[in-house]
Each structure stands twice: as structure tokens, then as C-alpha cells.
Design a protein around this motif. Structure first.
Motif, short mmCIF file in Angstrom:
data_model
loop_
_atom_site.label_atom_id
_atom_site.label_comp_id
_atom_site.label_asym_id
_atom_site.label_seq_id
_atom_site.Cartn_x
_atom_site.Cartn_y
_atom_site.Cartn_z
N GLN A 1 0.85 -1.35 -0.04
CA GLN A 1 -0.17 -0.11 0.04
C GLN A 1 0.99 1.13 -0.14
O GLN A 1 0.18 2.46 -0.08
N LEU A 2 2.16 1.09 0.30
CA LEU A 2 3.11 2.27 0.39
C LEU A 2 3.21 2.88 -1.10
O LEU A 2 3.27 2.14 -2.32
N PRO A 3 3.65 4.08 -1.29
CA PRO A 3 4.10 4.52 -2.66
C PRO A 3 5.16 3.62 -3.26
O PRO A 3 5.99 3.13 -2.44
N ALA A 4 5.22 3.69 -4.28
CA ALA A 4 6.21 2.51 -5.20
C ALA A 4 7.75 3.05 -4.91
O ALA A 4 8.39 2.12 -4.61
N ALA B 1 12.77 1.72 -2.23
CA ALA B 1 13.68 1.85 -1.14
C ALA B 1 14.00 0.86 -0.11
O ALA B 1 15.02 0.66 0.04
N LEU B 2 13.02 0.43 0.20
CA LEU B 2 12.70 -0.71 1.29
C LEU B 2 13.35 -1.91 0.67
O LEU B 2 14.50 -2.49 1.20
N LYS B 3 13.18 -2.13 -0.46
CA LYS B 3 13.53 -3.47 -1.29
C LYS B 3 15.14 -3.22 -1.35
O LYS B 3 15.94 -4.22 -1.51
N ASP B 4 15.70 -1.91 -1.65
CA ASP B 4 16.97 -1.87 -1.93
C ASP B 4 17.84 -1.73 -0.86
O ASP B 4 19.05 -1.28 -0.92
N ALA B 5 17.30 -1.70 0.30
CA ALA B 5 17.81 -1.43 1.68
C ALA B 5 18.22 -0.18 1.99
O ALA B 5 19.38 0.11 2.73
N ARG B 6 17.68 0.99 1.03
CA ARG B 6 18.16 2.40 1.31
C ARG B 6 17.36 2.97 2.33
O ARG B 6 17.54 3.87 3.23
N MET B 7 16.12 2.07 2.66
CA MET B 7 15.39 2.38 3.91
C MET B 7 15.13 1.13 4.78
O MET B 7 15.25 0.07 4.16
N GLN B 8 14.88 1.38 5.78
CA GLN B 8 14.41 0.34 6.83
C GLN B 8 13.30 0.39 7.72
O GLN B 8 12.83 1.55 7.67
N GLY C 1 9.02 11.70 3.86
CA GLY C 1 9.54 10.46 3.53
C GLY C 1 9.22 9.05 4.74
O GLY C 1 9.42 8.06 4.30
N LYS C 2 8.62 9.75 5.55
CA LYS C 2 8.34 8.70 6.63
C LYS C 2 6.84 8.37 6.67
O LYS C 2 5.88 9.11 6.49
N TYR C 3 6.64 6.96 6.65
CA TYR C 3 5.47 6.69 6.84
C TYR C 3 5.31 5.68 8.19
O TYR C 3 6.12 4.60 8.19
N PHE C 4 4.35 5.90 8.82
CA PHE C 4 4.22 5.37 10.25
C PHE C 4 2.73 4.53 10.10
O PHE C 4 1.67 4.94 9.74
N LYS D 1 -3.71 1.85 10.73
CA LYS D 1 -3.91 2.69 9.78
C LYS D 1 -2.53 3.33 9.37
O LYS D 1 -1.58 3.34 10.55
N TRP D 2 -2.38 3.79 8.30
CA TRP D 2 -1.17 4.65 7.85
C TRP D 2 -1.18 5.98 8.24
O TRP D 2 -2.06 6.66 8.17
N LEU D 3 -0.22 6.66 9.00
CA LEU D 3 0.12 8.03 9.00
C LEU D 3 1.16 8.01 7.98
O LEU D 3 2.20 7.94 7.97
N LYS D 4 0.88 9.45 7.16
CA LYS D 4 1.66 9.92 6.34
C LYS D 4 2.34 11.11 6.54
O LYS D 4 1.82 11.90 7.36
N PRO D 5 3.46 11.51 5.92
CA PRO D 5 4.13 12.48 6.10
C PRO D 5 3.52 13.74 5.83
O PRO D 5 2.58 13.77 4.71
#
Length: 272
Positions: A96-99, A104-111, A153-156, A231-235
Motif C-alpha cells: 500500500q506504500l508509494p512505489a 527504497a525498502l527493497k534496495d535497503a536504502r530505507m528500513q 518520506g516517513k510512513y508510520f 492505519k497509515w500515518l503519512k508525512p
């Protein structure tokens, strides 16, 4: 979390290999008893290898059909999510997150990391309180969120909400940062009030009874409400939890400068 199809296929292949090895051993024993020569045995082994290949392909197809059906099944997902951690809930909703965030998560640029967003507010002489406000600035003992918004850039993923109450021991004891939140039972004014939460104009939690924060359930953290529907909290959007009470709490005997602390628990994206 849902096991990968590769994990299940690997397990099925191990089981299949064991079955085939047992059959090979039995047939080799039968061949020896029947006096079949090496040429005959070689032909049989060739047929066995072909059979094993067909069974392996058929087994993989069956596994993938069952796996895909399970992933689409609401019943299966409901059963799986009953005891999921916040991280598990996040992974279930990752698509459900933006592409760009998914990549970025898949490429380990984000965690993904555990997170607890909190704000402390005085409720003295107030019956309707915005527990997070645009005027809030990060300050230890007050809040760890600026302007009631997540940074860019933060999704909670919000999975739990904790609402705690405290007060001072005297008129001079008026700094909520010094209060021991979580040690006081919620007063009737709060329990009989309501709680709601929005993200921008979107409803995150409709107006509900504050009784959901009561601490009578000893199997969980005190004053915690677990969302059945995280629920998602968006930036860069206003996070606005609200407490509405039937009457304000005023300074009275042994209750001075009442305050509440709200804590939002969940999993958030961070730079790796």
C-alpha cells in the motif's frame, strides 16, 4: 508472517525426494530379486528420473496455486494477523506504500523500525483537548514530534494507542514533564469521554468511548487500545487526536494540574 512460496516449495521438494528415494530403494531390491541385469536397471532408472521430474513440476504448480489462493483469502489473512507484531502488520500492508518507498525498502536504502510518538498535554480546566497541535515543537518530556506531522518520506503504521493520566501533588507541582504517567487510574471524566483521531481530513479513528483505554485487561500494557484495523500515518499531514470530556478536571483536593500523555505505537520507515 506469511512464509514465502520458495520456502514452501523447498519443503515440498525435500518430502518428494524422500518419497522417491524410498521408491528407488524398493525397486532396486525387487530388481535384484528378479535377476534383472544392469541394462534393465539403467532403463528403469531413466524412467524414474523422468517420473521424478514430472512429479516435481506438478508439485510446484500445486504449491503455487494453493499459496496464491491463501494469500487472497480473507479468512487466512484474518487468522494470520491475529497475533502479528507491528512489523508483521507493516509487511502485510507494504504494497500500500508509494512505489518509491517500496523500492527504497527493497534496495535497503530505507528500513523499518519500531516507533512511539508521544505528546503530553495539560487538561486543567479543559473539556475538549487537541492532544497534538501544529504549534508543538520537539522537547523532552513534552513531545517527540514537530508540528504534529511526520517528517518527509516517513510512513508510520499505527497499531496501538496509549492514553495515560497524571497530576501534581500540589499547586506548585505544575510541570507535566515531572509527572509519573501510567501510575494513575483514568478518572471518570476521561473514561466517560470520547476519543477520536484524524490525519488531515481523513478519519483514522472515529469518535469512540475512552473506556477502551481502561486498564482492567491485565494481559496487555495498561491504558492501551490495540487497533484491529491498523492505519497509515503519512508525512506532512496533521495528526490530530482529540479528547472530549463531559466536564473539565479542575484543581481539587490532592489533584492538581491534571495532564494526559498520548503515545502512538507502530512501525515507521527510516533511512537505512
Amino acid at each position: 508472517m506469511f512464509p514465502s512460496v520458495e520456502d514452501i516449495e523447498g519443503l515440498e521438494e525435500v518430502i518428494l525426494d524422500r518419497e522417491e528415494d524410498a521408491l528407488d530403494k524398493e525397486e532396486d531390491q525387487d530388481d535384484a530379486v528378479e535377476g534383472i541385469g544392469e541394462l534393465g536397471r539403467s532403463r528403469r532408472r531413466g524412467r524414474r528420473r523422468s517420473r521424478r521430474g514430472r512429479r516435481r513440476t506438478s508439485r510446484k504448480r500445486a504449491v503455487r496455486r494453493s499459496y496464491n489462493a491463501g494469500q487472497r483469502s480473507t479468512a487466512v489473512k484474518t487468522g494470520l494477523t491475529t497475533q502479528l507484531t507491528s512489523k508483521g502488520q507493516f509487511e502485510l500492508r507494504r504494497q500500500q506504500l508509494p512505489a518509491e518507498i517500496q523500492k527504497a525498502l527493497k534496495d535497503a536504502r530505507m528500513q523499518t523500525v519500531d516507533s512511539a510518538i508521544y505528546t503530553v498535554k495539560s487538561i486543567k480546566d479543559k473539556s475538549d483537548i487537541d492532544l497534538m497541535e501544529a504549534s508543538d515543537d520537539k522537547k523532552a518530556g513534552r513531545t517527540n514530534l514537530n508540528r504534529a506531522q511526520l517528517d518527509s518520506g516517513k510512513y508510520f503504521l499505527l497499531t496501538d494507542i496509549v492514553l495515560e493520566y497524571a497530576h501534581g501533588a500540589s499547586e506548585e507541582d505544575n510541570d507535566p514533564a515531572d509527572f509519573a504517567f501510567g501510575q494513575f487510574a483514568l478518572p471518570a471524566q476521561i473514561l466517560n469521554g470520547t476519543f477520536e483521531m484524524t490525519l488531515g481530513t481523513k478519519v483514522i479513528l472515529p469518535e469512540i468511548s475512552c473506556a477502551v483505554f481502561d486498564d482492567t485487561d491485565t494481559t496487555k500494557r495498561k491504558f492501551l487500545y490495540k487497533l484491529s484495523n491498523p492505519k497509515w500515518l503519512k508525512p506532512s499531514m496533521d495528526i490530530t487526536p482529540k479528547l472530549n470530556m463531559p466536564k473539565a478536571i479542575n484543581n481539587s483536593d490532592k489533584v492538581f494540574n491534571p495532564a494526559v500523555k498520548i503515545t502512538l505505537l507502530g512501525t515507521v520507515t527510516e533511512k537505512a
